[in-house]
Write an enzyme that holds these catalytic residues in place. Structure first.
Site, PDB file in Angstrom:
ATOM      1  N   THR A  28      95.340  -1.811 -42.826  1.00  0.00           N
ATOM      2  CA  THR A  28      94.327  -0.925 -41.982  1.00  0.00           C
ATOM      3  C   THR A  28      95.296   0.079 -41.175  1.00  0.00           C
ATOM      4  O   THR A  28      95.071   1.161 -41.115  1.00  0.00           O
ATOM      5  CB  THR A  28      93.172  -1.594 -41.115  1.00  0.00           C
ATOM      6  OG1 THR A  28      92.481  -2.350 -42.176  1.00  0.00           O
ATOM      7  CG2 THR A  28      92.417  -0.613 -40.375  1.00  0.00           C
ATOM      8  N   HIS A  34      96.706   2.526 -43.341  1.00  0.00           N
ATOM      9  CA  HIS A  34      95.902   3.588 -43.605  1.00  0.00           C
ATOM     10  C   HIS A  34      95.634   4.910 -42.447  1.00  0.00           C
ATOM     11  O   HIS A  34      95.566   5.760 -42.820  1.00  0.00           O
ATOM     12  CB  HIS A  34      94.449   3.038 -43.898  1.00  0.00           C
ATOM     13  CG  HIS A  34      94.276   2.374 -45.061  1.00  0.00           C
ATOM     14  ND1 HIS A  34      94.415   3.181 -46.438  1.00  0.00           N
ATOM     15  CD2 HIS A  34      94.249   1.131 -45.555  1.00  0.00           C
ATOM     16  CE1 HIS A  34      94.137   2.166 -47.555  1.00  0.00           C
ATOM     17  NE2 HIS A  34      94.125   1.129 -47.056  1.00  0.00           N
ATOM     18  N   GLU A  36      96.299  -7.137 -34.701  1.00  0.00           N
ATOM     19  CA  GLU A  36      96.861  -8.482 -35.169  1.00  0.00           C
ATOM     20  C   GLU A  36      97.835  -8.606 -34.079  1.00  0.00           C
ATOM     21  O   GLU A  36      98.727  -8.123 -33.909  1.00  0.00           O
ATOM     22  CB  GLU A  36      97.602  -8.201 -36.618  1.00  0.00           C
ATOM     23  CG  GLU A  36      96.572  -7.984 -37.581  1.00  0.00           C
ATOM     24  CD  GLU A  36      97.305  -8.133 -38.947  1.00  0.00           C
ATOM     25  OE1 GLU A  36      98.453  -8.397 -39.249  1.00  0.00           O
ATOM     26  OE2 GLU A  36      96.530  -7.703 -40.089  1.00  0.00           O
ATOM     27  N   CYS A  63      77.353  -6.927 -31.868  1.00  0.00           N
ATOM     28  CA  CYS A  63      76.464  -6.755 -30.849  1.00  0.00           C
ATOM     29  C   CYS A  63      75.816  -7.900 -30.019  1.00  0.00           C
ATOM     30  O   CYS A  63      75.286  -7.921 -29.046  1.00  0.00           O
ATOM     31  CB  CYS A  63      75.359  -5.777 -31.485  1.00  0.00           C
ATOM     32  SG  CYS A  63      74.324  -6.436 -32.720  1.00  0.00           S
ATOM     33  N   CYS A 103      73.418 -11.737 -36.093  1.00  0.00           N
ATOM     34  CA  CYS A 103      74.144 -12.035 -34.887  1.00  0.00           C
ATOM     35  C   CYS A 103      73.272 -13.356 -34.162  1.00  0.00           C
ATOM     36  O   CYS A 103      73.897 -14.431 -33.680  1.00  0.00           O
ATOM     37  CB  CYS A 103      74.275 -11.209 -33.719  1.00  0.00           C
ATOM     38  SG  CYS A 103      76.081 -10.073 -33.968  1.00  0.00           S
ATOM     39  N   ILE A 151      97.689 -10.746 -47.913  1.00  0.00           N
ATOM     40  CA  ILE A 151      96.363 -11.639 -47.924  1.00  0.00           C
ATOM     41  C   ILE A 151      96.507 -12.317 -49.261  1.00  0.00           C
ATOM     42  O   ILE A 151      95.918 -13.620 -49.149  1.00  0.00           O
ATOM     43  CB  ILE A 151      95.237 -10.401 -47.431  1.00  0.00           C
ATOM     44  CG1 ILE A 151      95.343 -10.364 -46.122  1.00  0.00           C
ATOM     45  CG2 ILE A 151      93.982 -11.403 -47.559  1.00  0.00           C
ATOM     46  CD1 ILE A 151      94.117  -9.157 -45.795  1.00  0.00           C
ATOM     47  N   ASP A 183      99.799  -8.768 -60.239  1.00  0.00           N
ATOM     48  CA  ASP A 183     100.038  -7.519 -59.305  1.00  0.00           C
ATOM     49  C   ASP A 183     101.178  -6.796 -60.599  1.00  0.00           C
ATOM     50  O   ASP A 183     101.236  -7.046 -61.560  1.00  0.00           O
ATOM     51  CB  ASP A 183     100.567  -7.862 -58.254  1.00  0.00           C
ATOM     52  CG  ASP A 183     100.587  -6.893 -57.218  1.00  0.00           C
ATOM     53  OD1 ASP A 183     101.054  -5.506 -57.239  1.00  0.00           O
ATOM     54  OD2 ASP A 183      99.827  -6.863 -56.137  1.00  0.00           O
ATOM     55  N   ILE A 219      88.868  -3.487 -51.436  1.00  0.00           N
ATOM     56  CA  ILE A 219      87.811  -2.358 -51.183  1.00  0.00           C
ATOM     57  C   ILE A 219      88.543  -1.150 -52.317  1.00  0.00           C
ATOM     58  O   ILE A 219      89.621  -0.620 -52.155  1.00  0.00           O
ATOM     59  CB  ILE A 219      87.797  -1.799 -49.712  1.00  0.00           C
ATOM     60  CG1 ILE A 219      87.261  -2.572 -48.783  1.00  0.00           C
ATOM     61  CG2 ILE A 219      87.003  -0.545 -49.797  1.00  0.00           C
ATOM     62  CD1 ILE A 219      87.457  -2.176 -47.342  1.00  0.00           C
ATOM     63  N   VAL A 228      83.192  -9.916 -49.270  1.00  0.00           N
ATOM     64  CA  VAL A 228      83.749 -10.600 -47.816  1.00  0.00           C
ATOM     65  C   VAL A 228      84.508  -9.551 -47.091  1.00  0.00           C
ATOM     66  O   VAL A 228      84.921  -8.760 -47.311  1.00  0.00           O
ATOM     67  CB  VAL A 228      85.009 -11.593 -48.198  1.00  0.00           C
ATOM     68  CG1 VAL A 228      85.621 -12.194 -47.042  1.00  0.00           C
ATOM     69  CG2 VAL A 228      84.520 -12.739 -49.092  1.00  0.00           C
TER      70      VAL A 228
END
EC number: 1.1.1.103
Length: 345
Positions: free
Chosen positions: A41, A44, A65, A94, A100, A176, A196, A265, A287
């Site tokens: 992330t 990105h 992290e 929240c 939640c 991951i 891969d 994604i 997930v």
């Protein structure tokens, strides 16, 4: 304080030395960061891709992290004390939506991401709600504690289904994906195959325990299945690549009644042969993040029962050399990259 900031709406991340230290609310904990890790992330956000442009307000202290020690606690916090070694859940929820209130915080409709929508952990200090703080046992090293966030993604995905005695396909040999492969072997899967087209990362998958690591640009996956004695297809699929072609191949080689968890994604809409899903009776599960906090308990338990993730950390730099860390991450020739705040000049 010193922090890495997305300071401009363009490619790059910048070190700043005059970032205000975040305030500590009555229910918050301030953590002095000792080690950070670079997430996909963060790459990105560095690249300032379409998702980042729509999601990340500028300026923003990035990163989510990390491991560190409690520096200060809010007036209403009783569970933590200064000096304790901790990490933190990167999704702030929240607490009031239906999920939640039912204990399914990982499905909160109003999740806010540390280092994405609120100030992050590429900083000397990060502040998060006490509910998001997780105490790290003494027998877990800093480098591993710093990657609990992606390790949690791998754990949540891999343990979505029973893996004991099953044949598992992992599409995508990023950090991951290879951690998910290691988890699958640790909990009793029979064959764990990782696919891969990046030979560096496929080699990493082998070192993490994959039965076979297959470059699908060079090898026939079905031939590999035959070599392993697989006659009916994979029982469990873990889609980690975000690549439409990889997902379509996964569906083709799944056994009837197979189960598929998707963490990757896709960059955009992808054509899928849904007849593969329907006629095979496949189960699909999306997930996102980690189950709070069952995933965290399982991470610790697996590490304490022999799961070895040390090979996934391939590069280490001082925080002052963060640019080298991002460069190697962007090259595709790395596992996890850890940045050390204690080694700062």
């Amino acid at each position: 304080m010193k922090a890495l900031v997305k300071a401009k709406r363009e490619e790059g991340i910048w070190m700043q030395h005059d970032v205000p230290v975040p305030e500590v609310g009555v229910h918050d904990v301030m953590i002095k960061v000792t080690k950070s890790a670079i997430c996909g992330t963060d790459v990105h956000i560095y690249n300032w891709d379409e998702w980042s442009q729509k999601t990340v307000p500028v300026p923003m202290v990035v990163g989510h992290e990390y491991v560190g020690r409690v520096e200060k606690v809010g007036a209403e916090v009783e569970a933590f004390r200064p000096g304790e070694r901790v990490s933190g859940e990167g999704h702030v929820t929240c607490g009031f939506c239906r999920n939640c209130r039912a204990g399914r915080r990982h499905l909160c409709r109003h999740t806010v991401g540390v280092g994405v929508n609120r100030p992050g952990s590429f900083a000397e200090y990060v502040v998060i709600p006490a509910d998001n703080v997780y105490r790290i046992p003494d027998d877990i090293p800093d480098d591993i504690a710093a990657i609990f966030d992606p390790f949690g993604n791998a754990t949540h995905t891999a343990l979505s289904f029973d893996l004991v005695g099953e044949d598992v396909l992992v599409t995508g040999a990023g950090p991951i994906g290879v951690m998910a492969a290691a988890i699958a072997r640790h909990v009793g899967a029979r064959h764990v195959v990782v696919t891969d087209v990046n030979d560096y990362r496929l080699d990493l998958a082998r070192r993490m325990g994959a039965s076979r690591a297959v470059n699908v640009a060079k090898e026939d996956l079905r031939a590999v299945m035959s070599e392993l004695g697989m006659r009916e297809g994979f029982d469990v699929g873990l889609e980690m690549s975000g690549n439409g072609r990889a997902f379509r191949q996964l569906l083709e080689v799944m056994n009837h009644g197979g189960k598929v968890a998707l963490l990757g994604i896709m960059a955009g809409p992808e054509p899928v042969d849904w007849s593969q899903v329907v006629f095979k009776g496949l189960q699909l599960k999306g997930v996102y993040g980690r189950e709070m906090y069952e995933t965290w308990y399982k991470m610790v338990a697996m590490l304490q029962s022999g799961l070895d993730l040390s090979a996934v950390v391939t590069h280490r730099f001082s925080i002052d050399d963060f640019q080298q860390g991002f460069d190697v991450m962007r090259s595709g020739r790395s596992g996890k990259v850890v940045l050390d705040w204690g080694a700062a000049r």
